[in-house]
Design an enzyme around this catalytic site. Structure first.
Site, short mmCIF file in Angstrom:
data_model
loop_
_atom_site.label_atom_id
_atom_site.label_comp_id
_atom_site.label_asym_id
_atom_site.label_seq_id
_atom_site.Cartn_x
_atom_site.Cartn_y
_atom_site.Cartn_z
N HIS A 1 0.85 -1.19 0.00
CA HIS A 1 0.00 0.00 0.00
C HIS A 1 0.89 1.24 0.00
O HIS A 1 1.94 1.26 0.65
CB HIS A 1 -0.89 0.02 1.26
CG HIS A 1 -2.08 0.89 1.11
ND1 HIS A 1 -2.03 2.25 1.32
CD2 HIS A 1 -3.35 0.61 0.74
CE1 HIS A 1 -3.23 2.76 1.10
NE2 HIS A 1 -4.05 1.79 0.74
N ASP B 1 -7.91 -5.41 -0.21
CA ASP B 1 -8.35 -6.29 -1.30
C ASP B 1 -7.98 -7.75 -1.09
O ASP B 1 -8.41 -8.61 -1.88
CB ASP B 1 -7.75 -5.81 -2.63
CG ASP B 1 -8.30 -4.44 -3.02
OD1 ASP B 1 -7.51 -3.53 -3.29
OD2 ASP B 1 -9.53 -4.29 -2.98
C1 SDX Z 1 -6.13 -0.08 -3.01
O1 SDX Z 1 -4.41 4.49 -2.08
C2 SDX Z 1 -5.36 3.84 -1.49
O2 SDX Z 1 -5.81 4.20 -0.41
C3 SDX Z 1 -5.87 2.62 -2.23
C4 SDX Z 1 -6.90 1.77 -1.50
C5 SDX Z 1 -8.19 2.53 -1.29
O3 SDX Z 1 -8.93 2.19 -0.34
O4 SDX Z 1 -8.51 3.41 -2.11
O5 SDX Z 1 -6.39 1.36 -0.24
C6 SDX Z 1 -7.28 0.53 -2.29
O6 SDX Z 1 -5.90 0.24 -4.15
C7 SDX Z 1 -5.23 -1.03 -2.26
C8 SDX Z 1 -4.02 -1.54 -3.13
C9 SDX Z 1 -4.50 -2.63 -4.07
N1 SDX Z 1 -3.44 -3.01 -5.01
C10 SDX Z 1 -2.78 -4.18 -4.92
O7 SDX Z 1 -2.96 -5.00 -4.01
C11 SDX Z 1 -1.82 -4.44 -6.07
C12 SDX Z 1 -0.49 -5.01 -5.51
N2 SDX Z 1 0.18 -3.95 -4.79
C13 SDX Z 1 1.00 -3.08 -5.52
O8 SDX Z 1 1.12 -3.10 -6.86
C14 SDX Z 1 1.58 -1.90 -4.75
O9 SDX Z 1 1.88 -2.33 -3.50
C15 SDX Z 1 0.70 -0.66 -4.70
C16 SDX Z 1 0.27 -0.24 -6.06
C17 SDX Z 1 -0.49 -0.91 -3.85
C18 SDX Z 1 1.54 0.44 -4.05
O10 SDX Z 1 2.54 0.74 -4.95
P1 SDX Z 1 3.72 1.81 -4.58
O11 SDX Z 1 3.40 2.56 -3.34
O12 SDX Z 1 3.98 2.59 -5.83
O13 SDX Z 1 4.93 0.88 -4.22
P2 SDX Z 1 6.01 0.43 -5.27
O14 SDX Z 1 5.37 -0.16 -6.47
O15 SDX Z 1 6.96 1.58 -5.46
O16 SDX Z 1 6.77 -0.76 -4.48
C19 SDX Z 1 7.79 -0.49 -3.52
C20 SDX Z 1 8.60 -1.79 -3.44
C21 SDX Z 1 9.09 -2.25 -4.82
O17 SDX Z 1 10.24 -3.04 -4.61
P3 SDX Z 1 11.73 -2.32 -4.78
O18 SDX Z 1 11.71 -1.66 -6.15
O19 SDX Z 1 11.81 -1.34 -3.64
O20 SDX Z 1 12.70 -3.47 -4.70
O21 SDX Z 1 7.75 -2.85 -2.96
C22 SDX Z 1 7.60 -3.83 -3.99
C23 SDX Z 1 7.98 -3.16 -5.30
O22 SDX Z 1 8.46 -4.12 -6.23
N3 SDX Z 1 6.16 -4.22 -3.99
C24 SDX Z 1 5.72 -5.46 -4.20
C25 SDX Z 1 4.33 -5.38 -4.06
N4 SDX Z 1 3.96 -4.11 -3.82
C26 SDX Z 1 5.11 -3.40 -3.77
N5 SDX Z 1 6.38 -6.63 -4.46
C27 SDX Z 1 5.59 -7.72 -4.62
N6 SDX Z 1 4.23 -7.73 -4.51
C28 SDX Z 1 3.58 -6.58 -4.24
N7 SDX Z 1 2.23 -6.57 -4.13
#
Ligand code: SDX
Length: 420
Positions: free
Chosen positions: A304, A361
């Site tokens: 998140h 989710d």
């Molecule tokens: C919702 O904003 C809100 O409030 C949203 C929400 C709402 O109520 O409106 O809460 C609802 O959208 C919840 C999120 C649902 N999405 C997912 O579950 C999809 C999977 N999660 C991600 O894709 C990700 O975690 C996000 C999109 C939720 C957040 O992305 P960020 O903040 O841009 O984080 P990032 O992509 O920059 O990741 C930071 C690090 C990275 O690794 P490094 O480059 O530092 O090595 O964390 C890793 C990412 O690769 N990472 C994950 C991961 N999420 C982040 N690695 C594996 N699996 C994951 N799910």
């Protein structure tokens, strides 16, 4: 309040500091470009406040979520979704004639224009319900021309119409996909039971209300109702800032929510769990894939932008999932896979280091499945819940006389001037 000092090219700039009611701090840069020619850069807006708001407060480090000051844990005990919708939009929970009128209007406007029902004939059976929902919500503007107005009573009328009609459109998109007849809303039922009636009643016999289904769906809608400046709410503020029609503005929010990084994650989680189940339930393999930078696999439902602790909603939903499966005597193997994924991930350095926890989710789809709602309807369920939050933020912005059209800047890095 003290100022922040910024030194640029030997020029010292005093920038006011804004402090919120929960002690959040921001540097006010509204005069930055006009006084220095500089802008700030923050792709993804992780460090950028777009507005001040008194609707919802989140503390991502402490896992706190409050609607108008009320902790989410309290609002999920004994309140109705329409009460929480009224709280988010109008700021109070008290019983009043105004709230009674709000609920009456929602019942009164639950039907959609009979001509709109023919629109469903144009969609292919394979149409994703989010495509139907966003199209139909925009189409509502053609049947409600007064939605261009910002007169308070017309704002209130169209807010109630949207809450009333979106659930009907959502139910009809399901009925269409199943080849079932559309059922009229029943004004004697509350919001949740009316939706379940339109979804599941057999045209030959009345829908038998199931108290567990009603209670858990009410809980899920409340948990999804608002989340401050998330992607879809920011999209609603962005679109609404041009004074676009309210129905078109909400349709833009629906489109943003559809993405798998955002609300579409609840569908992607179940698809991920089904893939793991089909692959022999080897969840460790997928935890390893999620960590592998050469793989584009992500652990859907994890991580998140704001919560760097457990999403408080996920805890409530996880408990509800176990409760629903037990009540319906369902043994869903996907729940066990999800629980094992969570257990393994929370012990794994990759997830711990990046503070990746289950989000709203991760478990919600388990409940929707148990209720008989198909996977491609899950994000529509998220939209039903989030609608009051979108409306609350749109209304807060529209009624703010200082609000302007949203127009971010950029730094150009393309070709400098050249000739053909
Ligand atoms: C919702 O904003 C809100 O409030 C949203 C929400 C709402 O109520 O409106 O809460 C609802 O959208 C919840 C999120 C649902 N999405 C997912 O579950 C999809 C999977 N999660 C991600 O894709 C990700 O975690 C996000 C999109 C939720 C957040 O992305 P960020 O903040 O841009 O984080 P990032 O992509 O920059 O990741 C930071 C690090 C990275 O690794 P490094 O480059 O530092 O090595 O964390 C890793 C990412 O690769 N990472 C994950 C991961 N999420 C982040 N690695 C594996 N699996 C994951 N799910």
């Amino acid at each position: 309040m003290s100022n922040a000092k910024l030194i640029i090219e030997n020029q010292t700039l005093e920038l006011p500091i804004i402090s919120g009611s929960e002690n959040e701090k921001a540097i006010d840069i509204t005069q930055l470009r006009s006084t220095t020619g500089y802008i700030t850069m923050d792709p993804g807006y992780g460090n950028t406040g777009s507005c001040v708001s008194d609707i919802t407060f989140i503390d991502g480090e402490k896992g706190i979520l409050q609607y108008r000051g009320f902790p989410i844990e309290e609002l999920t005990k004994g309140t109705f979704f329409t009460d929480v919708a009224h709280l988010l939009i109008y700021g109070n929970m008290d019983e009043s004639e105004e709230k009674a009128e709000f609920k009456r209007e929602i019942k009164k406007h639950a039907n959609i224009h009979e001509d709109m029902k023919r629109f469903f004939d144009g969609f292919p059976l394979s149409a994703h319900p989010m495509a139907i929902l966003s199209s139909m919500v925009t189409a509502l503007s053609a049947f409600n021309p007064d939605s261009e107005s910002h007169e308070p009573e017309l704002i209130d009328l169209n807010i109630a119409k949207l809450i009333a009609k979106v659930k009907t459109i959502a139910a009809y998109s399901y009925r269409k996909s199943q080849g079932l007849p559309f059922l009229y809303p029943d004004p004697d039922l509350n919001y949740v039971d009316n939706f379940l009636h339109m979804m599941f009643s057999d045209s030959q016999e009345e829908y038998q209300q199931n108290p567990v289904m009603s209670e858990v769906l009410n809980l899920l809608l409340i948990l999804h109702a608002d989340h401050e400046q998330n992607c879809s709410t920011s999209t609603v503020r962005m679109t609404g800032s041009s004074h676009a029609n309210l129905y078109a503005t909400i349709s833009a929010g629906i489109a943003a929510l559809w993405g798998p990084r955002h609300g579409g994650a609840n569908q992607a989680v179940i698809e991920m769990l089904e893939m793991i189940k089909a692959d022999g339930g080897d969840y460790q393999k997928y935890v390893n894939l999620a960590k592998d930078k050469n793989s584009d696999f992500r652990m859907m439902g994890f991580g998140h932008r704001v919560y760097k602790n457990y999403d408080p909603r996920a805890s409530v939903i996880k408990d509800a999932a176990s409760r629903v499966l037990k009540a319906f005597e369902i043994d869903d193997p996907l729940l066990e896979i999800a629980q094992n994924l969570e257990r393994i991930a929370l012990e794994d350095e990759y997830f711990v280091e990046r503070k990746l926890y289950p989000n709203v989710d991760f478990y919600s789809g388990i409940i929707y499945r148990a209720m008989g709602i198909p996977t491609n309807m899950f994000t529509v369920m998220f939209a039903l819940g989030r609608l009051p939050g979108w409306l609350a933020h749109w209304r807060e912005m529209i009624l703010d006389p200082s609000s302007r059209i949203n127009r971010p800047r950029q730094i150009y890095v393309g070709e400098t001037k050249r000739s053909l």
